[in-house]
Design a protein around this motif. Structure first.
Motif, PDB file in Angstrom:
ATOM      1  N   TYR A   1     -45.875  15.973  60.309  1.00 13.47           N
ATOM      2  CA  TYR A   1     -44.691  15.198  60.705  1.00 13.47           C
ATOM      3  C   TYR A   1     -43.985  15.836  61.903  1.00 13.47           C
ATOM      4  CZ  TYR A   1     -39.767  13.706  60.365  1.00 13.47           C
ATOM      5  OH  TYR A   1     -38.493  13.267  60.637  1.00 13.47           O
ATOM      6  N   GLU A   2     -43.788  17.126  61.843  1.00 13.97           N
ATOM      7  CA  GLU A   2     -43.088  17.820  62.932  1.00 13.97           C
ATOM      8  C   GLU A   2     -43.903  17.797  64.223  1.00 13.97           C
ATOM      9  OE1 GLU A   2     -42.319  21.644  61.276  1.00 13.97           O
ATOM     10  OE2 GLU A   2     -40.507  20.983  60.199  1.00 13.97           O
ATOM     11  N   ASN A   3     -45.226  17.965  64.099  1.00 13.22           N
ATOM     12  CA  ASN A   3     -46.084  17.901  65.292  1.00 13.22           C
ATOM     13  C   ASN A   3     -46.092  16.506  65.911  1.00 13.22           C
ATOM     14  OD1 ASN A   3     -46.795  20.590  65.093  1.00 13.22           O
ATOM     15  ND2 ASN A   3     -48.693  20.197  63.976  1.00 13.22           N
ATOM     16  N   GLU A   4     -46.175  15.479  65.056  1.00  9.30           N
ATOM     17  CA  GLU A   4     -46.158  14.107  65.546  1.00  9.30           C
ATOM     18  C   GLU A   4     -44.841  13.773  66.238  1.00  9.30           C
ATOM     19  OE1 GLU A   4     -48.691  11.296  65.196  1.00  9.30           O
ATOM     20  OE2 GLU A   4     -49.583  13.276  65.474  1.00  9.30           O
ATOM     21  N   LYS A   5     -43.766  14.221  65.677  1.00  8.21           N
ATOM     22  CA  LYS A   5     -42.447  13.960  66.261  1.00  8.21           C
ATOM     23  C   LYS A   5     -42.329  14.608  67.626  1.00  8.21           C
ATOM     24  CE  LYS A   5     -37.513  14.135  65.227  1.00  8.21           C
ATOM     25  NZ  LYS A   5     -36.488  14.527  64.225  1.00  8.21           N
ATOM     26  N   ALA A   6     -42.805  15.839  67.742  1.00  2.00           N
ATOM     27  CA  ALA A   6     -42.748  16.538  69.026  1.00  2.00           C
ATOM     28  C   ALA A   6     -43.631  15.842  70.062  1.00  2.00           C
ATOM     29  CB  ALA A   6     -43.185  17.994  68.845  1.00  2.00           C
ATOM     30  N   THR A   7     -44.809  15.410  69.652  1.00  2.70           N
ATOM     31  CA  THR A   7     -45.728  14.731  70.571  1.00  2.70           C
ATOM     32  C   THR A   7     -45.165  13.411  71.052  1.00  2.70           C
ATOM     33  OG1 THR A   7     -47.642  15.729  69.482  1.00  2.70           O
ATOM     34  CG2 THR A   7     -48.044  13.759  70.816  1.00  2.70           C
ATOM     35  N   LYS A   8     -44.583  12.648  70.148  1.00  6.17           N
ATOM     36  CA  LYS A   8     -44.066  11.322  70.483  1.00  6.17           C
ATOM     37  C   LYS A   8     -42.719  11.385  71.193  1.00  6.17           C
ATOM     38  CE  LYS A   8     -46.539   8.796  66.870  1.00  6.17           C
ATOM     39  NZ  LYS A   8     -47.510   9.844  66.571  1.00  6.17           N
ATOM     40  N   ASN A   9     -42.132  12.539  71.236  1.00  5.21           N
ATOM     41  CA  ASN A   9     -40.838  12.688  71.916  1.00  5.21           C
ATOM     42  C   ASN A   9     -41.019  13.246  73.323  1.00  5.21           C
ATOM     43  OD1 ASN A   9     -38.099  12.150  71.630  1.00  5.21           O
ATOM     44  ND2 ASN A   9     -37.606  14.266  71.146  1.00  5.21           N
ATOM     45  N   TYR A  10     -42.233  13.128  73.829  1.00  7.54           N
ATOM     46  CA  TYR A  10     -42.557  13.655  75.156  1.00  7.54           C
ATOM     47  C   TYR A  10     -42.544  12.514  76.167  1.00  7.54           C
ATOM     48  CZ  TYR A  10     -44.954  16.404  78.743  1.00  7.54           C
ATOM     49  OH  TYR A  10     -45.280  17.061  79.897  1.00  7.54           O
ATOM     50  N   SER A  11     -41.842  12.700  77.281  1.00  3.44           N
ATOM     51  CA  SER A  11     -41.672  11.655  78.296  1.00  3.44           C
ATOM     52  C   SER A  11     -43.009  11.032  78.703  1.00  3.44           C
ATOM     53  CB  SER A  11     -40.996  12.261  79.532  1.00  3.44           C
ATOM     54  OG  SER A  11     -40.800  11.277  80.519  1.00  3.44           O
ATOM     55  N   PRO A  12     -43.048   9.675  78.827  1.00  2.00           N
ATOM     56  CA  PRO A  12     -41.928   8.720  78.824  1.00  2.00           C
ATOM     57  C   PRO A  12     -41.547   8.205  77.445  1.00  2.00           C
ATOM     58  CG  PRO A  12     -43.927   7.542  79.335  1.00  2.00           C
ATOM     59  CD  PRO A  12     -44.327   8.992  79.163  1.00  2.00           C
ATOM     60  N   ASN A  13     -42.075   8.826  76.382  1.00  2.00           N
ATOM     61  CA  ASN A  13     -41.714   8.387  75.037  1.00  2.00           C
ATOM     62  C   ASN A  13     -40.414   9.036  74.581  1.00  2.00           C
ATOM     63  OD1 ASN A  13     -44.084   6.921  74.908  1.00  2.00           O
ATOM     64  ND2 ASN A  13     -45.210   8.527  73.839  1.00  2.00           N
ATOM     65  N   THR A  14     -39.695   8.314  73.723  1.00  2.16           N
ATOM     66  CA  THR A  14     -38.483   8.845  73.118  1.00  2.16           C
ATOM     67  C   THR A  14     -38.446   8.430  71.655  1.00  2.16           C
ATOM     68  OG1 THR A  14     -37.239   8.654  75.191  1.00  2.16           O
ATOM     69  CG2 THR A  14     -35.964   8.892  73.166  1.00  2.16           C
ATOM     70  N   VAL A  15     -38.374   9.402  70.751  1.00  9.01           N
ATOM     71  CA  VAL A  15     -38.269   9.096  69.333  1.00  9.01           C
ATOM     72  C   VAL A  15     -36.860   8.593  69.048  1.00  9.01           C
ATOM     73  CG1 VAL A  15     -38.281  10.041  66.991  1.00  9.01           C
ATOM     74  CG2 VAL A  15     -40.033  10.742  68.635  1.00  9.01           C
ATOM     75  N   ILE A  16     -36.789   7.388  68.478  1.00  7.53           N
ATOM     76  CA  ILE A  16     -35.499   6.776  68.182  1.00  7.53           C
ATOM     77  C   ILE A  16     -35.028   7.152  66.790  1.00  7.53           C
ATOM     78  CG2 ILE A  16     -34.251   4.592  68.002  1.00  7.53           C
ATOM     79  CD1 ILE A  16     -35.227   5.415  70.803  1.00  7.53           C
ATOM     80  N   PHE A  17     -35.979   7.213  65.866  1.00  9.63           N
ATOM     81  CA  PHE A  17     -35.611   7.593  64.514  1.00  9.63           C
ATOM     82  C   PHE A  17     -36.846   8.075  63.763  1.00  9.63           C
ATOM     83  CE2 PHE A  17     -37.346   4.588  61.535  1.00  9.63           C
ATOM     84  CZ  PHE A  17     -36.872   4.955  60.301  1.00  9.63           C
ATOM     85  N   SER A  18     -36.641   8.991  62.825  1.00  7.38           N
ATOM     86  CA  SER A  18     -37.745   9.507  62.029  1.00  7.38           C
ATOM     87  C   SER A  18     -37.222   9.952  60.671  1.00  7.38           C
ATOM     88  CB  SER A  18     -38.428  10.680  62.746  1.00  7.38           C
ATOM     89  OG  SER A  18     -37.510  11.739  62.944  1.00  7.38           O
ATOM     90  N   LEU A  19     -38.120   9.942  59.699  1.00  4.57           N
ATOM     91  CA  LEU A  19     -37.738  10.297  58.332  1.00  4.57           C
ATOM     92  C   LEU A  19     -38.957  10.811  57.589  1.00  4.57           C
ATOM     93  CD1 LEU A  19     -35.704  10.122  55.881  1.00  4.57           C
ATOM     94  CD2 LEU A  19     -36.642   7.833  55.484  1.00  4.57           C
ATOM     95  N   LYS A  20     -38.806  11.897  56.849  1.00  5.05           N
ATOM     96  CA  LYS A  20     -39.883  12.437  56.023  1.00  5.05           C
ATOM     97  C   LYS A  20     -39.471  12.366  54.562  1.00  5.05           C
ATOM     98  CE  LYS A  20     -40.583  16.852  55.478  1.00  5.05           C
ATOM     99  NZ  LYS A  20     -40.560  16.934  53.973  1.00  5.05           N
ATOM    100  N   GLU A  21     -40.314  11.702  53.756  1.00  6.24           N
ATOM    101  CA  GLU A  21     -40.088  11.643  52.320  1.00  6.24           C
ATOM    102  C   GLU A  21     -41.058  12.599  51.628  1.00  6.24           C
ATOM    103  OE1 GLU A  21     -37.658  10.490  50.968  1.00  6.24           O
ATOM    104  OE2 GLU A  21     -37.018   8.537  51.707  1.00  6.24           O
ATOM    105  N   ASN A  22     -41.165  12.510  50.318  1.00 10.95           N
ATOM    106  CA  ASN A  22     -42.011  13.453  49.570  1.00 10.95           C
ATOM    107  C   ASN A  22     -43.491  13.343  49.915  1.00 10.95           C
ATOM    108  OD1 ASN A  22     -39.853  14.584  48.185  1.00 10.95           O
ATOM    109  ND2 ASN A  22     -39.966  13.076  46.534  1.00 10.95           N
TER     110      ASN A  22
END
Length: 210
Positions: A133-154
């Motif tokens: 989850y953390e790796n995906e968030k970092a990858t998808k938050n790399y320009s020109p992408n911007t993570v708008i929202f994210s959530l991790k459940e169990n």
């Protein structure tokens, strides 16, 4: 579903399973106002197809209007299509008839492109949910992408991001198990984000992993 919706709203997702959050970085709507608006919204898309993947043990429902199979193999499926809905369009003549208390049923068809990809892959590095989850968030938050929202459940994560260069929005839900990673992703143009709350909600609920 009602309990899940309220739960997600309470952790900051101001929409049905997070779609509105994909379109807005900030929202001033209260939880009660959002729930009320969701309950009052009529259903528009009722016909869904069932897809089951035996290799990775998951199943999902997607709109019947996604008729173009972009790709399908043992790993998963990618489909696209045009979502058609009826949209009110008031012409000058209609406005004049309304002023004279004359009702009009004239409507216009609006075309809305949508793509769904649902697939599985081997968890080659043995990543746990938190790490992936953390790796995906970092990858998808790399320009020109911007993570708008994210959530991790169990046992799963949800993530939504924009590609500003392509003016596209992506919504993804994924499961991470010991030997596999399974997820689905919707993609659509940014200006059509308001059309997908109901579709996304049904697909979100239907996405099951054995």
């Amino acid at each position: 579903m009602r309990k899940k919706l309220i739960s997600l709203l309470l952790v900051g997702i101001v929409c049905t399973t997070g779609l509105v959050a994909c379109g807005k970085e900030d929202s001033n709507s209260s939880v009660s106002e959002t729930i009320s608006k969701t309950e009052e919204k009529p259903e528009r898309y009722n016909d869904f197809k069932d897809y089951e993947n035996k290799k990775y043990g998951f199943s999902i429902k997607y709109p019947n209007q996604l008729t173009k199979v972009v790709k399908e193999d043992d790993n998963g499926i990618e489909v696209s299509g045009i979502m058609t809905e009826l949209e009110n369009k008031k012409t000058q003549g209609e406005k004049e008839r309304e002023e004279n208390s004359v009702e009009s049923d004239d409507k216009e068809r609006k075309s809305v492109p949508l793509t769904l990809k649902a697939w599985g892959e081997a968890n080659k590095n043995g990543a746990n949910l938190k790490t992936y989850y953390e790796n995906e968030k970092a990858t998808k938050n790399y320009s020109p992408n911007t993570v708008i929202f994210s959530l991790k459940e169990n046992d799963y994560y949800i993530m939504c991001w924009k590609d500003k260069a392509k003016e596209m929005t992506y919504y993804e839900k994924g499961f991470v198990k010991d030997d596999k990673i399974v997820k689905f992703r919707y993609s659509y143009t940014e200006d059509k984000k308001e059309n997908y709350n109901e579709i996304l909600d049904k697909t979100y609920d239907s996405f099951k992993l054995k």
